[in-house]
Design an enzyme around this catalytic site. Structure first.
Site, mmCIF file in Angstrom:
data_model
loop_
_atom_site.group_PDB
_atom_site.id
_atom_site.type_symbol
_atom_site.label_atom_id
_atom_site.label_comp_id
_atom_site.label_asym_id
_atom_site.label_seq_id
_atom_site.Cartn_x
_atom_site.Cartn_y
_atom_site.Cartn_z
ATOM 1 N N ARG A 250 14.219 5.026 6.555
ATOM 2 C CA ARG A 250 13.121 4.069 6.025
ATOM 3 C C ARG A 250 11.686 3.853 7.332
ATOM 4 O O ARG A 250 12.523 3.302 8.075
ATOM 5 C CB ARG A 250 13.387 3.342 5.217
ATOM 6 C CG ARG A 250 13.687 3.677 3.711
ATOM 7 C CD ARG A 250 12.285 3.450 2.693
ATOM 8 N NE ARG A 250 13.285 3.909 1.688
ATOM 9 C CZ ARG A 250 13.175 5.651 0.732
ATOM 10 N NH1 ARG A 250 13.190 6.327 2.035
ATOM 11 N NH2 ARG A 250 13.699 5.571 -0.210
ATOM 12 N N GLU A 279 3.989 2.568 4.843
ATOM 13 C CA GLU A 279 3.214 4.063 4.395
ATOM 14 C C GLU A 279 2.630 3.279 2.987
ATOM 15 O O GLU A 279 3.200 2.568 2.220
ATOM 16 C CB GLU A 279 3.998 4.845 4.005
ATOM 17 C CG GLU A 279 5.232 4.300 3.909
ATOM 18 C CD GLU A 279 6.780 5.473 3.589
ATOM 19 O OE1 GLU A 279 6.949 5.969 3.040
ATOM 20 O OE2 GLU A 279 7.080 6.336 4.781
ATOM 21 N N HIS A 297 6.171 11.580 5.009
ATOM 22 C CA HIS A 297 7.069 11.725 3.939
ATOM 23 C C HIS A 297 7.243 12.411 3.352
ATOM 24 O O HIS A 297 7.778 12.680 1.944
ATOM 25 C CB HIS A 297 6.908 10.496 2.803
ATOM 26 C CG HIS A 297 8.332 9.632 2.741
ATOM 27 N ND1 HIS A 297 8.707 8.487 2.068
ATOM 28 C CD2 HIS A 297 9.546 10.133 2.591
ATOM 29 C CE1 HIS A 297 9.676 7.806 2.274
ATOM 30 N NE2 HIS A 297 10.135 9.171 2.068
#
Length: 337
Positions: A250, A279, A297
Site C-alpha cells: 500500500r 494515488e 497499481h
C-alpha cells in the site's frame, strides 16, 4: 394444505461484478441478490434505513468507496441489525474499520490468497527492473536516445533481498526470487514463520537489522496504524547506500516525499512502485526521476486475478449464509467468530 417458506436472505452488491457473473448469479439459489442504486454516501445512508434495511450480507467492491466512502464508524452505525457479513473484494482492507464492524458482530472477509500470484509476479518484475536500471533505459529510449549516460544496473547475484512482511505475498515473492540467485533472502515479520514455511529465508528479529543488511527491500506489509509511513526519513537513513526499494503493498506505507528526497540525494539507488501514497496522484519527484520504475497499481490487473478475487468473495458469502462463518476472515477477527 398450504405451506409457507421463509424469505431468502438478501445480499447487497456495492459496485459491479465483471468476471464472475455466472458464479454471482449462482448465489440466487440461497439468497436474493440486490444491486445498490445509491449515488453517494448520503443517499446510501438513507437507503440503509429503507430499502436495504433487511440485508444479511454485503458484497463490497474496492471501487464502491467512491459512492459509500470508507466503512468507518460513522457509516457502520447506520448498518441494519440484520447485517451479518461483509465480503470485501481485495487483500487490503484499510478502507474498513474492522473494530467498528466487529463491535456490531459483523464478520468481514478479504481475498488474500487470490491476489498472491499476480502481486508476487509484479513484485519480481519491479525488483529486476529497478535493479537493472531498466526504467532509465526505457526513459531514454522514448526520447530517441540509445543508452546515453544510462548507468550500469546490478544483477541479483551477490545481493541480499530483504522482505518486510512474510505473509502469503511475501512468501510467494521469496519463492520466485530464489532462482534469481540472490546471495541471501532475509525477512522481518511480526511473528517468525514455522520452519516448514521459512524455507529459503532467514529471519531477522528487528526491522533495523533487515534495513542495514538488505540491498533490495521488498515491502509486503498491510497498511494499518503501525505501518503507515514505516518507510520514512529515519528508516531510510538506516539502509545501505544505493538501496533498491520495491512496494506492491500500500502506498502510505512509504512517506513519499522522504522517498523522493532519498532518490535525489543518491541514498536510494532506484525504486519499483505499484502503489502510491495519494494515488492516483503521483509525486512529481517520482514521475520525473528516471530511476523510478512505476506502475499504476497493476498487481492484480489480470483476468485470472480479478476472477479469482470476485469468486472468493462469492464463496465467502455462500459460506456465511450456509454455515454462519466466512472462509477468509480478516486476521483481526480470526478466532472471534
Amino acid at each position: 394444505m398450504s405451506t409457507s417458506t421463509s424469505p431468502k436472505p438478501k445480499i447487497l452488491l456495492l459496485g459491479e461484478i465483471i468476471h464472475a457473473q455466472k458464479e454471482w448469479q449462482g448465489l440466487s439459489d440461497i439468497a436474493e441478490l440486490v444491486t445498490a442504486e445509491s449515488k453517494n454516501r448520503e443517499e446510501f445512508i438513507h437507503d440503509l434505513s429503507t430499502k436495504y434495511s433487511d440485508v444479511t450480507a454485503i458484497y463490497r467492491t474496492l471501487f464502491s468507496v467512491g459512492i459509500t466512502g470508507r466503512f468507518d464508524e460513522d457509516l457502520v452505525r447506520h448498518f441494519p441489525k440484520s447485517l451479518k457479513f461483509v465480503g470485501h473484494f481485495g487483500a487490503g482492507y484499510d478502507q474498513i474499520d474492522v473494530h467498528a464492524l466487529s463491535a456490531q458482530g459483523i464478520q468481514i472477509s478479504n481475498t488474500p490468497n487470490a491476489v498472491v500470484p499476480g502481486t508476487a509476479d509484479t513484485n519480481i518484475f519491479l525488483v529486476i527492473g529497478a535493479l537493472r536500471n531498466f526504467s532509465y533505459g526505457q526513459y531514454q529510449l522514448r526520447q530517441n536516445k540509445w543508452l546515453s549516460s544510462v548507468e550500469l544496473g546490478h544483477d541479483p547475484q551477490g545481493k541480499v533481498l530483504g522482505i518486510l512482511g512474510m505473509g502469503g505475498i511475501g512468501q510467494a515473492v521469496r519463492d520466485r526470487a530464489v532462482p534469481l540467485g540472490f546471495d541471501k533472502i532475509i525477512y522481518y515479520n511480526r511473528r517468525r514463520l514455522p520452519a516448514d514455511l521459512e524455507k529459503d529465508s532467514e529471519y531477522k528479529p528487528t526491522i533495523d537489522e533487515l534495513l542495514a543488511e538488505a540491498d533490495v527491500i521488498s515491502i509486503n506489509v498491510p497498511l494499518n496504524k503501525e505501518t503507515k509511513h514505516l518507510i520514512n526519513k529515519e528508516t531510510i537513513s538506516k539502509m545501505k547506500d544505493g538501496v533498491v526499494i520495491v512496494n506492491t503493498a500500500r502506498g502510505p506505507v512509504i512517506n513519499e516525499q522522504d522517498l523522493v528526497d532519498g532518490l535525489e540525494s543518491g541514498k536510494i539507488g532506484a525504486v519499483g512502485l505499484d502503489v502510491f501514497e495519494h494515488e492516483p496522484v503521483i509525486n512529481p519527484g517520482l514521475l520525473n526521476n528516471p530511476r523510478t520504475l512505476l506502475l499504476p497499481h497493476m498487481g492484480t490487473h489480470s483476468y485470472e486475478s480479478r476472477f479469482d478475487m470476485e469468486n472468493l468473495v462469492i464463496e465467502n458469502l455462500r459460506s456465511g449464509l450456509t454455515t454462519g462463518k466466512l472462509i477468509t476472515l480478516v486476521p483481526e477477527q480470526q478466532g472471534a467468530f
